[in-house]
Write a protein that holds these residues in place. Structure first.
Motif, short mmCIF file in Angstrom:
data_model
loop_
_atom_site.label_atom_id
_atom_site.label_comp_id
_atom_site.label_asym_id
_atom_site.label_seq_id
_atom_site.Cartn_x
_atom_site.Cartn_y
_atom_site.Cartn_z
N UNK A 41 -29.42 9.15 9.23
CA UNK A 41 -27.99 9.21 8.91
C UNK A 41 -27.75 9.17 7.41
N UNK A 42 -26.66 9.78 6.98
CA UNK A 42 -26.32 9.88 5.56
C UNK A 42 -25.18 8.93 5.22
N UNK A 43 -25.35 8.17 4.14
CA UNK A 43 -24.33 7.24 3.66
C UNK A 43 -24.03 7.53 2.19
N UNK A 44 -22.81 7.25 1.78
CA UNK A 44 -22.43 7.38 0.37
C UNK A 44 -21.80 6.07 -0.09
N UNK A 45 -21.96 5.79 -1.38
CA UNK A 45 -21.46 4.55 -1.99
C UNK A 45 -20.54 4.92 -3.15
N UNK A 46 -19.37 4.32 -3.19
CA UNK A 46 -18.44 4.56 -4.29
C UNK A 46 -18.82 3.80 -5.55
N UNK B 183 -35.23 5.61 8.15
CA UNK B 183 -35.16 6.92 7.50
C UNK B 183 -33.74 7.32 7.10
N UNK B 184 -32.84 6.36 7.00
CA UNK B 184 -31.49 6.67 6.54
C UNK B 184 -31.51 7.23 5.12
N UNK B 185 -30.46 7.96 4.78
CA UNK B 185 -30.32 8.55 3.44
C UNK B 185 -29.09 7.94 2.77
N UNK B 186 -29.27 7.52 1.52
CA UNK B 186 -28.19 6.82 0.81
C UNK B 186 -27.98 7.46 -0.55
N UNK B 187 -26.73 7.84 -0.82
CA UNK B 187 -26.38 8.42 -2.12
C UNK B 187 -25.34 7.53 -2.81
N UNK B 188 -25.64 7.14 -4.04
CA UNK B 188 -24.67 6.49 -4.91
C UNK B 188 -23.96 7.56 -5.73
N UNK B 189 -22.63 7.44 -5.87
CA UNK B 189 -21.84 8.46 -6.56
C UNK B 189 -21.66 8.17 -8.04
N UNK B 190 -22.39 7.18 -8.58
CA UNK B 190 -22.35 6.93 -10.02
C UNK B 190 -21.45 5.77 -10.41
N UNK B 191 -21.48 5.44 -11.71
CA UNK B 191 -20.75 4.31 -12.31
C UNK B 191 -21.29 2.98 -11.80
N UNK B 192 -22.46 2.61 -12.30
CA UNK B 192 -23.14 1.38 -11.91
C UNK B 192 -22.76 0.20 -12.81
N UNK B 193 -22.37 0.49 -14.04
CA UNK B 193 -22.18 -0.57 -15.03
C UNK B 193 -20.74 -0.61 -15.53
N UNK B 194 -20.49 -1.57 -16.45
CA UNK B 194 -19.21 -1.75 -17.15
C UNK B 194 -18.16 -2.38 -16.22
N UNK B 195 -17.35 -3.23 -16.82
CA UNK B 195 -16.23 -3.93 -16.17
C UNK B 195 -16.66 -5.10 -15.31
#
Length: 382
Positions: A112-117, A146-158
């Motif tokens: 399964x595919x997951x995305x992270x904001x 075997x899941x798939x995980x994508x982070x959409x960016x902006x890991x730092x700051x604030x």
């Protein structure tokens, strides 16, 4: 101030969560600081590309004999990394020297595919959100096979622990690969901003509003001194090699809700190659222009022109729906508060926001605004 920008919780010290934050104007034109620390190249040479980075990372992870580690809490238990695996389709330095993770069964076909904001340094919230989806176990190790995980960016700051977030994502990349899945990440405008602040510092750059610097822009947009102090070559190399755009399961994944990706190529590969070339050339004005374009937002929000903008991206790069972070959902919904500082209730964000004739999905739940750090499985409702 740059048009279309918002600043959220700028500051040099550790961030403090507040129920509401008033000044969310993030400048749309931000550059990137001084050159890499200790003379590190933005792209290592050929051969054993990551030997130095691996050694630096291993030394950083090893306990000091003479003094205790930094007081900043670690991202979680470390695990080994398959040095041949990459968090994007490029050769990213995902490295480590920890005990092997427990083996997990491999299954045929993609999981399964997951995305992270947007995460913005909120490490505890990220771990909790991943655990809620069953992707991590109680010890914050990969538990999704075997899941798939994508982070959409902006890991730092604030937020309080951006470097801890990056360390966690790098570790999960290794653990997921060992289990037959993957954990990958996209380039956000705050990755470009942190790279620029480190590379170029107070070097003046040309902007639409006059002269600017990456350092000033980084501080204005929530740059945390604790992140800069803990930033290592391995983090810089990892960020500089992230892709900007990818298609997975008919979903076009990007960080920013902008059409600026079209300025860098007519295919996904061309866009990613062009952006990597810009970072390799290391020209402050060129890097600033890249950052400025990635900071633009709201291209899909207008009821009349938004769907057309989404279709232009989908027609060019492929996919049937675009998934992005960058713009907090409360702002896409028009909830921007008042200028006189009056406290106004904000909507509770419980899920992704589907809009623009249902062609676009927004994933920034506004964690920096006491909102929600969103982790969701794809596909979304039709």
């Amino acid at each position: 101030m740059v048009e279309g920008s918002m600043t959220q919780g700028a500051g040099q010290g550790p961030a403090e969560r507040t129920p509401t934050v008033r000044d969310f104007r993030v400048p749309a034109y931000m550059p990137q600081p001084e050159a890499f620390a200790d003379g590190a190249e933005p792209y290592p040479g050929e051969g054993d590309k990551y030997a130095d980075a691996a050694q630096a990372y291993a030394e950083r992870q090893a306990p000091e004999a003479s003094s205790p580690p930094e007081t900043v809490p670690p991202a979680g238990p470390e695990a080994p990394v398959d040095e041949d695996y990459t968090p994007t389709e490029r050769d990213l330095p995902v490295i480590g020297s920890q005990p092997e993770p427990a083996s997990q069964p491999h299954t045929n076909g993609p999981g399964p595919l997951y995305v992270v904001g947007d995460v913005h340094g909120y490490l505890d919230e990220l771990v909790a959100a991943l655990q809620e989806q069953g992707l991590l176990d109680e010890e914050a190790r990969w538990a999704a096979g075997n899941a798939r995980l994508w982070f959409l960016g902006d890991f730092t700051d604030r937020g309080p622990d951006g470097i801890g977030v990056i360390d966690l994502v790098m570790r999960l990349s290794a653990e997921a690969a060992a289990a037959g899945g993957y954990c990958k990440a996209l380039m956000g405008n705050h990755e470009l901003l942190l790279l620029g602040a480190r590379r170029f510092g107070d070097t003046p750059v040309s902007s639409g509003a006059g002269t600017a610097t990456f350092q000033a822009a980084w501080l204005l947009n929530g740059g945390q001194k604790t992140d800069m102090d803990r930033l290592q070559d391995v983090h810089l190399q990892w960020m500089s090699r992230l892709d900007a755009i990818v298609e997975e399961d008919e979903h076009l994944l990007v960080h920013s809700d902008t059409t600026a990706y079209l300025d860098y190529g007519s295919t996904i590969e061309a866009v990613n190659d062009t952006i990597h070339d810009v970072l390799t050339r290391n020209d402050p004005d060129e890097c600033w222009d890249l950052f400025r374009k990635f900071t633009k937002r709201f291209a899909f929000r207008d009821e009349r022109t938004g769907p057309e903008a989404v279709r232009e991206l989908l027609d060019t790069f492929g996919g049937s729906r675009i998934v992005h972070g960058h713009s907090p959902i409360p702002y896409l919904l028009g909830d921007v508060g008042t200028e006189d500082g009056e406290e106004t209730p904000r909507p509770v964000i419980e899920d992704a926001h589907i809009y623009a004739d249902r062609l676009a999905v927004a994933m920034d739940g506004g964690v920096t605004m006491a909102g929600t750090l969103l982790v969701r499985q794809v596909p979304f409702p039709a």
